[in-house]
Write an enzyme that holds these catalytic residues in place. Structure first.
Site, PDB file in Angstrom:
ATOM      1  N   SER A   1     -32.213 -10.676   7.728  1.00  0.00           N
ATOM      2  CA  SER A   1     -32.473 -11.479   8.937  1.00  0.00           C
ATOM      3  C   SER A   1     -31.204 -11.854   9.703  1.00  0.00           C
ATOM      4  O   SER A   1     -31.267 -12.688  10.608  1.00  0.00           O
ATOM      5  CB  SER A   1     -33.207 -12.763   8.542  1.00  0.00           C
ATOM      6  OG  SER A   1     -34.453 -12.463   7.948  1.00  0.00           O
TER       7      SER A   1
ATOM      8  N   GLU B   1      31.097   2.432  -2.529  1.00  0.00           N
ATOM      9  CA  GLU B   1      30.865   3.840  -2.258  1.00  0.00           C
ATOM     10  C   GLU B   1      31.689   4.423  -1.119  1.00  0.00           C
ATOM     11  O   GLU B   1      32.109   5.580  -1.194  1.00  0.00           O
ATOM     12  CB  GLU B   1      29.376   4.058  -1.955  1.00  0.00           C
ATOM     13  CG  GLU B   1      28.429   3.712  -3.088  1.00  0.00           C
ATOM     14  CD  GLU B   1      28.578   4.633  -4.283  1.00  0.00           C
ATOM     15  OE1 GLU B   1      29.043   5.780  -4.097  1.00  0.00           O
ATOM     16  OE2 GLU B   1      28.258   4.209  -5.406  1.00  0.00           O
TER      17      GLU B   1
END
Length: 779
Positions: free
Chosen positions: A346, A85
């Site tokens: 509990s 590119e």
């Protein structure tokens, strides 16, 4: 200074200075008027601790635009992009004058546009601000490219390019294409795969991955041969790349830990990549264990589970499972069970007893009475609806008995315990704190699995609570903050108790089994059997498990012991089987001492059975045991004497001293009601003139000064109960000074109250009586 002025004047006289300054001023003005906006709308990506993708979301404009980080741009990827590119990317100021001149010349001489001169920087501008391909647009792109070069580094510009290049449809960016078509992140791509991904953006419509793979391979090989001619890569590397097949097809992105992914996306909306501390294999393994286990218990009408796995050393959450199946809409699979507020059953009892140890109220061998007790009208029962009489604190915790826990909370004071829960980070309890009472210890509050797991990790860390760490330290907020809840001594005592395996919450068929991991754990079952909990820990890990239905539907078979704990054991056996990390060591401030087995107190003169107990130096109580007392009786033991009626010939056959258990009235009442034999003190001398000075019956129910609400349409009854001395055979109950009924001292009497003030009296057969006042109101 004078020399500087001279140079400035000389420069100002140069012809080129003013035009350049004019251009700079114009550029600055245009930049202020038209600022560059670089705000790509990325998809949110959730990664594991090793960087692998766990989960990904579409961007807010419905694109797969996964952000590629700088570390993911490998040298091969960088070289390939630049060669194809923009070879002079690191040298030009955003545009390439030579390439631009060559393009203008060719376009003018041919009469049509035959070549472009777009640099990577200009392509980024075009991707950020799409425009028609005109010369006017080129001028704007040129201006924007210069802006981009001024405000961003070359690497940042390259990163933007890699993240924005199109691949057709709604896929943008090399990482998106790499994950969706090749199933791997950019840093794992081969040269052939990198080349493939660099050629697609130029022709995204004709070179479609997964559809035109043959044409893509031809184009890829053409570029690989061009790379060979330029010597960009070694020949052997090119040869291997040319021979590599293309296995590209549309894949689904990973969707691990969906509940945590959604949570982090919401809390970090502007962060494209969120690095969690989850371990991918551990997350996958835990998800599989949960799904398979829920599949087995679904026949019991139990449809969901949630699990949290925490590393105790780092507090990193290594596995996060919010439900058994995220896509299961029928069973509420998208509900996050880790953060859902539920009743804890509990599971808060260990913290209560740890606080009691630190407050010097008791030690593990302290004996408490598990007998029916009314706490201002609140009468808790045990899980199995049985009572066990005298029992040690450690046994009460290991067996998860309710009455001893409520008694302990009453001794400590509910506000003190609630303050500790708030300090431990229980957010719902903070909101409920003003309305919480004694029932908080039996599940009368709201907690989350996340909060409970963090609490038990504090036990593993010597009583220090730390925030759970979901994301990497450089992104987290204060995960290292420590908050001491209890002392290391109390934490060790709780761990030692919760490690015992002779307990009722051991799942069926797990005793004496190799499947039992070495952990400390606590179970819990909420009222109505809606929630089953099991939280366990060892030196390395804390694992929290919740099992139930998100609908809140109770199930008769649901319990922490038999439903949640097997899953807990399976996870521990999977993640830390036969751990070599050692076990918890006793703190130096913790000592051992002999105590009386009957009370857990320091042995007195009448203590014959002694055992060893832990004690926190300078904190634990130091009471002399008084579990037996001497009583003067006649020779045959049928009459007892007090100091006022003791015969003058005491010490002879007329009066002798004998030892009797020094039992609390509540325990005597329990033995009497259950017909449990015990050594009774003989009735007091009936001829004693001072007998009436002794205390009358103690009314246990109703509670003095309380208000009771009744529904007139549904008549309800209240119970009358009392505790009386041994010699009392009958008691007489009065309502507003009218005789209601005669009964035995241990007999429960019921009556139907009417609205209004009510005086209740209880008299024994010795003439002693006690009065209380209550108020009855209609609802």
């Amino acid at each position: 200074m004078e020399k500087l002025r001279h140079i400035t004047k000389k420069l100002w006289k140069q012809r080129w200075v003013k035009p350049v300054l004019g251009v700079l001023v114009l550029f600055l003005g245009l930049t202020l008027a038209f600022p560059l906006k670089v705000r790509p709308r990325y998809s949110t990506v959730i990664t594991a601790a090793d960087g692998t993708v766990l989960h990904a979301f579409l961007s807010d404009d419905d694109k797969w635009r996964l952000a590629t980080e700088l570390a993911e741009i490998t040298p091969v990827l960088r070289q390939t992009i630049l060669q194809k590119e923009d070879r002079y990317f690191y040298y030009h100021p955003g545009f390439n004058p030579v390439a631009m001149a060559r393009a203008v010349f060719r376009n003018l001489t041919t009469g049509r546009r035959t070549s472009g001169a777009s640099t990577i920087t200009m392509q980024v501008v075009r991707l950020l601000e799409p425009r028609e391909r005109t010369y006017g647009s080129k001028i704007i792109e040129l201006f924007r490219a210069i802006q981009l070069e001024i405000f961003y580094s070359k690497d940042e510009i390259l990163q933007l390019y890699v993240n924005l290049v199109p691949y057709g449809g709604n896929i943008e960016g090399i990482k998106s294409a790499s994950m969706l078509y090749l199933g791997k992140p950019p840093q794992l791509l081969s040269l052939a795969e990198v080349t493939t991904l660099t050629i697609i953006p130029n022709r995204p419509s004709s070179l479609r991955l997964g559809i035109n793979n043959t044409r893509i391979v031809q184009e890829r090989n053409r570029w690989l041969n061009r790379f060979r001619k330029t010597g960009l890569f070694p020949d052997e590397t090119i040869v291997d790349a040319l021979a590599e097949p293309l296995n590209a097809y549309r894949r689904a992105l990973p969707s691990r830990a969906p509940h945590l992914a959604l949570r982090l996306k919401k809390s970090h909306p502007d962060q494209p990549v969120i690095h969690t501390r989850l371990l991918p294999n551990r997350q996958a393994q835990t998800e599989q264990l949960v799904a398979h286990y829920v599949g087995r218990v679904r026949a019991m009408n139990i449809h969901n589970a949630a699990v949290l796995v925490v590393n105790n050393q780092t507090m990193a959450v290594e596995a996060y499972v919010g439900s058994a199946g995220f896509r299961n809409r029928y069973d509420g699979g998208q509900v996050d069970g880790v953060r859902a507020v539920r009743s804890p059953g509990s599971t808060l009892k260990p913290l209560l007893y740890a606080l009691a140890f630190d407050q010097g109220l008791m030690t593990p061998k302290t004996v408490v009475n598990d007998v029916p007790t009314s706490f201002s009208g609140y009468e808790p029962e045990n899980y199995d609806r049985q009572f066990y009489g005298p029992i040690t604190v450690e046994s009460a915790l290991a067996n998860s008995l309710n009455v001893p826990a409520v008694k302990t909370l009453q001794q400590l004071g509910t506000p003190k315990f609630v303050d500790l829960l708030k300090k431990a980070g229980f957010e719902t309890i903070k909101k409920q704190s003003k309305s919480l009472g004694l029932s908080v210890i039996l599940g009368g509050c709201g907690v989350t699995l996340e909060e409970l797991t963090r609490l038990f990790a504090a036990f593993a860390n010597g009583g220090e609570a730390r925030n759970l760490s979901y994301i990497l330290p450089n992104e987290a907020e204060g995960t290292s903050r420590k908050n001491r809840l209890i002392s290391p001594d109390a934490a060790f005592l709780i761990t030692n108790t919760l490690t015992q395996i002779t307990r009722p919450d051991l799942p069926n068929n797990f005793d004496n089994s190799y499947h039992l991991p070495r952990i400390a754990w606590k179970t819990g079952t909420s009222y109505g059997r809606r929630d089953a909990w099991s939280i366990g820990y060892n030196k390395r890990y804390t694992v929290g498990v919740w099992v139930g239905n998100f609908s809140g539907e109770g199930v008769p078979e649901l319990s922490g012991a038999n439903i949640a704990t097997p899953l807990l054991f399976s996870i521990f056996n999977a993640i830390d089987y036969n751990s070599s990390s050692g076990w918890f060591r006793m703190p130096k401030s913790l000592s051992m001492r002999q105590v009386c087995a009957e009370t857990g107190d320091v042995p007195g003169e009448f203590c014959e059975h002694k055992i060893v107990d832990y004690a926190i130096m300078g904190v634990s109580p130091y009471h002399r045991c008084q579990h037996r007392k001497t009583v003067w009786t006649n020779a045959i033991g049928t009459v007892s004497y007090c100091a006022h009626c003791l015969p003058e010939t005491a010490g002879t056959d007329d009066a002798v001293q004998k030892l009797y258990p020094n039992l609390a009235p509540e325990l005597i009442a329990f033995y009497e009601s259950r017909r449990i034999p015990y050594a009774k003190i003989p009735p007091h001398n009936p001829a004693c003139t001072r007998v009436f000075a002794r205390q009358g019956p103690q009314i246990m129910s109703p509670n003095d000064g309380s208000e009771y609400f009744i529904n007139p349409n549904q008549p309800q009854q209240l119970q009358l109960s009392c505790q009386a001395d041994n010699e009392v055979k009958e008691v007489y109950w009065y309502l507003n000074d009218k005789l209601y009924r005669k009964a035995a001292p241990t007999e429960g009497v019921f009556f139907s109250p009417q609205p209004g003030a009510l005086k209740i009296s209880c008299a024994d057969d010795k003439g002693r009586n006690t009065n209380i006042q209550i108020t009855v109101r209609a609802e």
